[in-house]
Design an enzyme around this catalytic site. Structure first.
Site, PDB file in Angstrom:
ATOM      1  CG  ASN A   1      33.218 -75.460  29.625  1.00 22.25           C
ATOM      2  OD1 ASN A   1      32.224 -76.084  30.024  1.00 22.25           O
ATOM      3  ND2 ASN A   1      33.631 -74.354  30.186  1.00 22.25           N
TER       4      ASN A   1
ATOM      5  CG  HIS B   1      34.899 -71.148  40.182  1.00 26.93           C
ATOM      6  ND1 HIS B   1      34.243 -70.231  40.976  1.00 26.93           N
ATOM      7  CD2 HIS B   1      34.347 -71.049  38.954  1.00 26.93           C
ATOM      8  CE1 HIS B   1      33.316 -69.610  40.245  1.00 26.93           C
ATOM      9  NE2 HIS B   1      33.364 -70.086  39.013  1.00 26.93           N
TER      10      HIS B   1
ATOM     11  NE  ARG C   1      25.117 -69.670  39.942  1.00 26.66           N
ATOM     12  CZ  ARG C   1      26.287 -69.997  39.389  1.00 26.66           C
ATOM     13  NH1 ARG C   1      27.425 -69.569  39.927  1.00 26.66           N
ATOM     14  NH2 ARG C   1      26.325 -70.753  38.333  1.00 26.66           N
TER      15      ARG C   1
ATOM     16  CD  GLU D   1      38.004 -71.949  35.015  1.00 24.48           C
ATOM     17  OE1 GLU D   1      37.222 -72.615  35.682  1.00 24.48           O
ATOM     18  OE2 GLU D   1      37.705 -70.828  34.545  1.00 24.48           O
TER      19      GLU D   1
END
Ligand code: ADP
Length: 403
Positions: free
Chosen positions: A7, A179, A240, A385
């Site tokens: 990643n 996601h 955010r 993930e």
């Protein structure tokens, strides 16, 4: 089969080596602050941790350092880099081109490059990771797993914005959602836990980490999700802002006399939990401050759980019902407070939380938190993930279609 999962961000590379026989994580770690002062590697083999402070100029050096430790006498898990059978890369944006994970070819690389305008910070970093592996291990096959792919089943009425249509045609401005690997993994796991086929279930997945998004998954397909053209839309997050009146960024620009980049920074880095509370972008800090009477931390929590609740209602309506609600990621897996408050007052939908079970399922545990009589099952399913990336990579190596 040993798979390296990568990643790659602009200044970091996270990695895991997974032995697919038994799906065991042999080693994992992160190279941080690439190209910055104070760069370092944190590497873990089993329960042994090592931290290496070292100048790491670019992604090539980061990959070399990772291989140095993966093959290290004491901390290594392979004897040579060639023992890696395949590499799975997380790629943030696949635009409308990728609806599932793919083997990386020159053509695929070109297509990922074409998506750079959609993710100008993320895709170049992901590409740097792919290029670095190509240099280090030219013979090893690589697979790209996209954050956006799972949401490509959304229909136009859910992914279009009511802007001049040419903006979609020319610049591909539409909802993509992110996601995706997490929403896919936890929804499939939830179906298995219930002993049901996913094709029969209406599921809402609630991924609450530093980034946060929800998805409506009807019969195994994502039909709507809260993040949009970028990860800024939808739920508000650590830093955010989430949903806003679109006129607000214009007003901020006008009132503060700041430019586009500064507005972008304000909305992405200075808003959300840190913006409202003025304290922290970390949910643990907000819960603690709120319990001590801090009013802005309390407000931040009320706003957060109200917003999750609103989307549960919206997505139940979008799917024409609900069977399973799944919480995941750092906050979803750990904050019994957020889960309880987000579900408060949803008895009319058939959602009833068992407060005691809800308090028990924390710290990476998996389990049901709804009460016995609850019509809707409420589950906590820890996300993974990296495992999805490894599984997709193996499936493609085996000539199979990923889930
Ligand atoms: P990322 O999106 O970076 O992968 P995570 O999924 O690790 O993020 O989630 C990070 C968030 O999870 C932070 O807001 C953190 O405060 C929250 N979190 C972690 N543990 C707990 C806990 N025990 N209680 C409440 N929130 C928690």
């Amino acid at each position: 089969m040993k798979i390296l999962v990568l990643n790659t961000g602009s200044s970091s590379v996270k990695y895991q080596v997974i032995e697919m026989e038994g799906e065991v994580v042999l080693a994992k770690g992160i190279v941080e602050r690439i190209g910055l002062p104070g760069s370092r590697l944190k590497h873990r083999k089993g329960t042994d941790d090592v931290v290496v402070e070292k100048d790491v100029k670019d992604h090539n050096e980061a990959i070399n350092l990772i291989f140095t430790y993966l093959t290290h006498e004491e901390y290594g898990v392979i004897s040579s880099p060639e023992e890696i059978d395949a590499v799975g890369h997380r790629v943030v944006h696949g635009g409308e081109k990728f609806t599932s994970s793919v083997l990386i070819t020159d053509e695929v690389l070109e297509m990922i490059r074409d998506c750079i305008p959609l993710a100008p910070l993320h895709n170049p970093a992901n590409l740097a990771g792919i290029e670095a592996i190509k240099r280090a291990l030219p013979q090893v096959p690589m697979v790209a797993v996209f954050d956006t792919a799972f949401h490509q089943t959304m229909l136009p009425f859910s992914y279009m914005y009511a802007l001049p249509y040419e903006l979609y045609e020319k610049y591909k401005i539409r909802r993509y959602g992110f996601h995706g690997t997490s929403h896919r993994y936890v929804s499939q796991k939830a179906a298995r836990l219930m002993g049901e086929r996913i094709e029969r279930l209406k599921i809402i997945t609630v991924h609450l980490g530093n980034g946060a998004s929800m998805a409506a998954i009807k019969f195994g397909k994502s039909i709507d999700t809260t993040m949009g053209y970028t990860p800024l839309e939808g739920l508000y997050m650590g830093t955010r802002c989430g949903n806003l009146d679109p006129a607000i960024p214009l007003a901020i620009q006008r009132e503060l006399k700041i430019n586009y980049t500064q507005v972008d920074h304000l909305l992405n880095k200075k808003s959300g939990m840190i913006g409202i509370s003025g304290l922290s972008s970390d949910m643990r800090d907000l819960e603690e401050a709120s319990s001590k009477g801090n009013q802005r931390a309390k407000l931040a929590l009320e706003m957060y759980t109200y917003m999750v609740k609103k989307y549960i209602g919206a997505y139940s309506a979008a799917m024409g019902g609900l069977d399973v609600l799944v919480f995941t990621a750092g906050i979803g897996e750990n904050s019994s407070f957020v889960r309880e408050k987000s579900c408060e007052g949803l008895n009319y939908l058939g959602v009833v939380i068992d407060k005691e079970r809800n308090r028990e399922v924390v710290g990476g545990k998996e389990g049901e938190i709804s009460s016995k009589g609850s019509k809707i099952k409420v589950l906590v399913v820890p996300t993974n993930e990296e495992l999805v990336i490894a599984r997709d990579t193996k499936a493609i190596m085996d000539g199979k279609t990923p889930d």
